[in-house]
Design a protein around this motif. Sequence first.
Motif, PDB file in Angstrom:
ATOM      1  N   GLU A   1      -9.277   7.042  -2.046  1.00  0.00           N
ATOM      2  CA  GLU A   1      -9.864   6.399  -3.224  1.00  0.00           C
ATOM      3  C   GLU A   1      -8.944   5.294  -3.745  1.00  0.00           C
ATOM      4  OE1 GLU A   1     -11.575   7.620  -7.668  1.00  0.00           O
ATOM      5  OE2 GLU A   1     -10.914   9.164  -6.247  1.00  0.00           O
ATOM      6  N   LEU A   2      -7.638   5.591  -3.806  1.00  0.00           N
ATOM      7  CA  LEU A   2      -6.678   4.587  -4.266  1.00  0.00           C
ATOM      8  C   LEU A   2      -6.591   3.413  -3.292  1.00  0.00           C
ATOM      9  CD1 LEU A   2      -3.738   6.778  -5.622  1.00  0.00           C
ATOM     10  CD2 LEU A   2      -5.152   5.187  -6.936  1.00  0.00           C
ATOM     11  N   LEU A   3      -6.510   3.735  -1.998  1.00  0.00           N
ATOM     12  CA  LEU A   3      -6.403   2.673  -0.996  1.00  0.00           C
ATOM     13  C   LEU A   3      -7.675   1.834  -0.935  1.00  0.00           C
ATOM     14  CD1 LEU A   3      -4.546   4.499   1.927  1.00  0.00           C
ATOM     15  CD2 LEU A   3      -3.594   3.000   0.153  1.00  0.00           C
TER      16      LEU A   3
ATOM     17  N   PRO B   1       4.588  17.826   0.054  1.00  0.00           N
ATOM     18  CA  PRO B   1       3.192  18.249  -0.064  1.00  0.00           C
ATOM     19  C   PRO B   1       2.290  17.500   0.906  1.00  0.00           C
ATOM     20  CG  PRO B   1       3.768  16.754  -1.850  1.00  0.00           C
ATOM     21  CD  PRO B   1       5.037  17.035  -1.113  1.00  0.00           C
ATOM     22  N   VAL B   2       1.212  18.171   1.298  1.00  0.00           N
ATOM     23  CA  VAL B   2       0.221  17.538   2.167  1.00  0.00           C
ATOM     24  C   VAL B   2      -0.582  16.536   1.360  1.00  0.00           C
ATOM     25  CG1 VAL B   2      -1.814  17.955   3.592  1.00  0.00           C
ATOM     26  CG2 VAL B   2       0.082  19.585   3.618  1.00  0.00           C
ATOM     27  N   GLU B   3      -0.880  15.390   1.973  1.00  0.00           N
ATOM     28  CA  GLU B   3      -1.615  14.351   1.261  1.00  0.00           C
ATOM     29  C   GLU B   3      -2.998  14.832   0.846  1.00  0.00           C
ATOM     30  OE1 GLU B   3      -0.410   9.875   2.320  1.00  0.00           O
ATOM     31  OE2 GLU B   3      -1.767  10.817   3.716  1.00  0.00           O
ATOM     32  N   ASN B   4      -3.368  14.482  -0.353  1.00  0.00           N
ATOM     33  CA  ASN B   4      -4.735  14.688  -0.806  1.00  0.00           C
ATOM     34  C   ASN B   4      -5.540  13.492  -0.304  1.00  0.00           C
ATOM     35  OD1 ASN B   4      -7.147  14.994  -2.095  1.00  0.00           O
ATOM     36  ND2 ASN B   4      -6.317  15.009  -4.180  1.00  0.00           N
ATOM     37  N   MET B   5      -6.167  13.648   0.874  1.00  0.00           N
ATOM     38  CA  MET B   5      -6.775  12.507   1.542  1.00  0.00           C
ATOM     39  C   MET B   5      -7.870  11.866   0.707  1.00  0.00           C
ATOM     40  SD  MET B   5      -5.017  12.033   4.115  1.00  0.00           S
ATOM     41  CE  MET B   5      -6.023  10.692   4.727  1.00  0.00           C
ATOM     42  N   ALA B   6      -8.629  12.693  -0.018  1.00  0.00           N
ATOM     43  CA  ALA B   6      -9.703  12.127  -0.836  1.00  0.00           C
ATOM     44  C   ALA B   6      -9.129  11.209  -1.909  1.00  0.00           C
ATOM     45  CB  ALA B   6     -10.530  13.245  -1.460  1.00  0.00           C
ATOM     46  N   GLY B   7      -8.071  11.690  -2.584  1.00  0.00           N
ATOM     47  CA  GLY B   7      -7.458  10.875  -3.624  1.00  0.00           C
ATOM     48  C   GLY B   7      -6.770   9.649  -3.062  1.00  0.00           C
TER      49      GLY B   7
ATOM     50  N   ASP C   1     -10.291  -3.223  -1.851  1.00  0.00           N
ATOM     51  CA  ASP C   1     -11.338  -4.016  -2.500  1.00  0.00           C
ATOM     52  C   ASP C   1     -10.738  -5.135  -3.340  1.00  0.00           C
ATOM     53  OD1 ASP C   1     -13.227  -2.388  -1.356  1.00  0.00           O
ATOM     54  OD2 ASP C   1     -13.527  -1.143  -3.148  1.00  0.00           O
ATOM     55  N   ASP C   2      -9.643  -4.822  -4.025  1.00  0.00           N
ATOM     56  CA  ASP C   2      -9.044  -5.813  -4.925  1.00  0.00           C
ATOM     57  C   ASP C   2      -8.386  -6.965  -4.170  1.00  0.00           C
ATOM     58  OD1 ASP C   2      -9.882  -4.442  -7.140  1.00  0.00           O
ATOM     59  OD2 ASP C   2      -7.995  -3.365  -7.458  1.00  0.00           O
ATOM     60  N   VAL C   3      -7.925  -6.706  -2.940  1.00  0.00           N
ATOM     61  CA  VAL C   3      -7.279  -7.785  -2.177  1.00  0.00           C
ATOM     62  C   VAL C   3      -8.214  -8.385  -1.131  1.00  0.00           C
ATOM     63  CG1 VAL C   3      -5.006  -6.767  -2.529  1.00  0.00           C
ATOM     64  CG2 VAL C   3      -6.280  -6.223  -0.441  1.00  0.00           C
ATOM     65  N   GLY C   4      -9.418  -7.810  -1.010  1.00  0.00           N
ATOM     66  CA  GLY C   4     -10.393  -8.357  -0.067  1.00  0.00           C
ATOM     67  C   GLY C   4     -10.142  -7.972   1.374  1.00  0.00           C
ATOM     68  N   ALA C   5      -9.649  -6.749   1.588  1.00  0.00           N
ATOM     69  CA  ALA C   5      -9.387  -6.270   2.947  1.00  0.00           C
ATOM     70  C   ALA C   5     -10.191  -4.999   3.199  1.00  0.00           C
ATOM     71  CB  ALA C   5      -7.894  -6.002   3.141  1.00  0.00           C
TER      72      ALA C   5
ATOM     73  N   ALA D   1       0.838  -1.205   0.000  1.00  0.00           N
ATOM     74  CA  ALA D   1       0.000   0.000   0.000  1.00  0.00           C
ATOM     75  C   ALA D   1       0.869   1.250   0.000  1.00  0.00           C
ATOM     76  CB  ALA D   1      -0.922  -0.007   1.216  1.00  0.00           C
ATOM     77  N   LEU D   2       1.984   1.187   0.718  1.00  0.00           N
ATOM     78  CA  LEU D   2       2.893   2.333   0.785  1.00  0.00           C
ATOM     79  C   LEU D   2       3.582   2.554  -0.562  1.00  0.00           C
ATOM     80  CD1 LEU D   2       3.906   4.400   2.890  1.00  0.00           C
ATOM     81  CD2 LEU D   2       5.817   2.859   3.347  1.00  0.00           C
ATOM     82  N   GLU D   3       3.836   1.466  -1.283  1.00  0.00           N
ATOM     83  CA  GLU D   3       4.439   1.599  -2.613  1.00  0.00           C
ATOM     84  C   GLU D   3       3.448   2.209  -3.594  1.00  0.00           C
ATOM     85  OE1 GLU D   3       6.407  -1.233  -6.122  1.00  0.00           O
ATOM     86  OE2 GLU D   3       5.952  -2.063  -4.138  1.00  0.00           O
ATOM     87  N   ILE D   4       2.182   1.804  -3.485  1.00  0.00           N
ATOM     88  CA  ILE D   4       1.157   2.360  -4.367  1.00  0.00           C
ATOM     89  C   ILE D   4       0.968   3.848  -4.100  1.00  0.00           C
ATOM     90  CG2 ILE D   4      -1.325   2.316  -4.891  1.00  0.00           C
ATOM     91  CD1 ILE D   4      -1.227  -0.710  -4.300  1.00  0.00           C
ATOM     92  N   GLU D   5       0.950   4.209  -2.841  1.00  0.00           N
ATOM     93  CA  GLU D   5       0.746   5.616  -2.469  1.00  0.00           C
ATOM     94  C   GLU D   5       1.638   5.937  -1.275  1.00  0.00           C
ATOM     95  OE1 GLU D   5      -0.114   9.262  -2.905  1.00  0.00           O
ATOM     96  OE2 GLU D   5      -1.173   7.845  -4.203  1.00  0.00           O
TER      97      GLU D   5
END
Length: 302
Positions: A64-66, A55-61, A71-75, A39-43
Amino acid sequence: MSVEMVGHVTRARYEELVREARELVELQTRCQWGLGDKALEIEPLQRHGGQGHGPVENMAGVNELLQMFADDVGAALNTIRNYRWVSSRWPAQRRRKGVSHYVHAILASIPDEAERWEAIDNPPLDERTGTCRWTEKTAHKRVGQQTREPTTVAQKVAAIHDLAADEQVASQITTDLLRRPAVAREAMRDTTARHLVNRAQVEHDHAAGERTRQIVQPARERIQHTTGFIDLIAACSTFVAAGGRIVPNLSGRPFTDDERAAIHRNVARVRAMADWIEGAADTGNTSLDAGLAALLRGDADS
């Protein structure tokens, strides 16, 4: 020779189960690190605020990615977010084998990196086993957090107070505890508690008495009304019966002028009383004017 038991298993079997469980926890820990790292590698986690902190994290974005990854890994999203954050706090070379991911997550809240690295390498003494190792309780204690399972009296009292913040819960807990004779005796040693209990008892008795009076009052009023009605009818019946018995026996007995005058005066009183009764029954007004009161008292006889 007796065999030492731990629960329903022997000591030897217990030790075997502990070894197997440690392997499972180690496997679970590797999985948790793996999910967090991916997850850290993805974002990658962006630092917040201040010059040079990125930069401050765009929490909405980010969410959405996380969420998509979860969902894809079932967690669950919160699980992935937590694992990602823990991975960001513990570079691979700082993670310690034999220490669970859960303990790493607790110690991850130590702000200073150097202090965090030092903490993980210096586990405290476990009083039960006599060895230095990390447990949930010692990790929480290290970061100054309350353990999930309170151990000291103060911690247990604080936990009960937290649970009893709701008045309904507090009332039920207090009622249950006061059913214990030893607890009730100890509680009554406190002057304030004893005073409040006594006052509550008085208020309860007063309220119960008031409720009883409210329930009984209509019935009592009906009884009083019925009793008055019966007495009045009985008085009228008694007078009529007495008159019906006495008057026929007066035949052939002449009265003197004074006797006739006395009879007329008393008949007038009876007539006035009858009029008063009729008026009270029709209007509800039971008051007496001065003239009627004097007549009923027989003042005219004097």
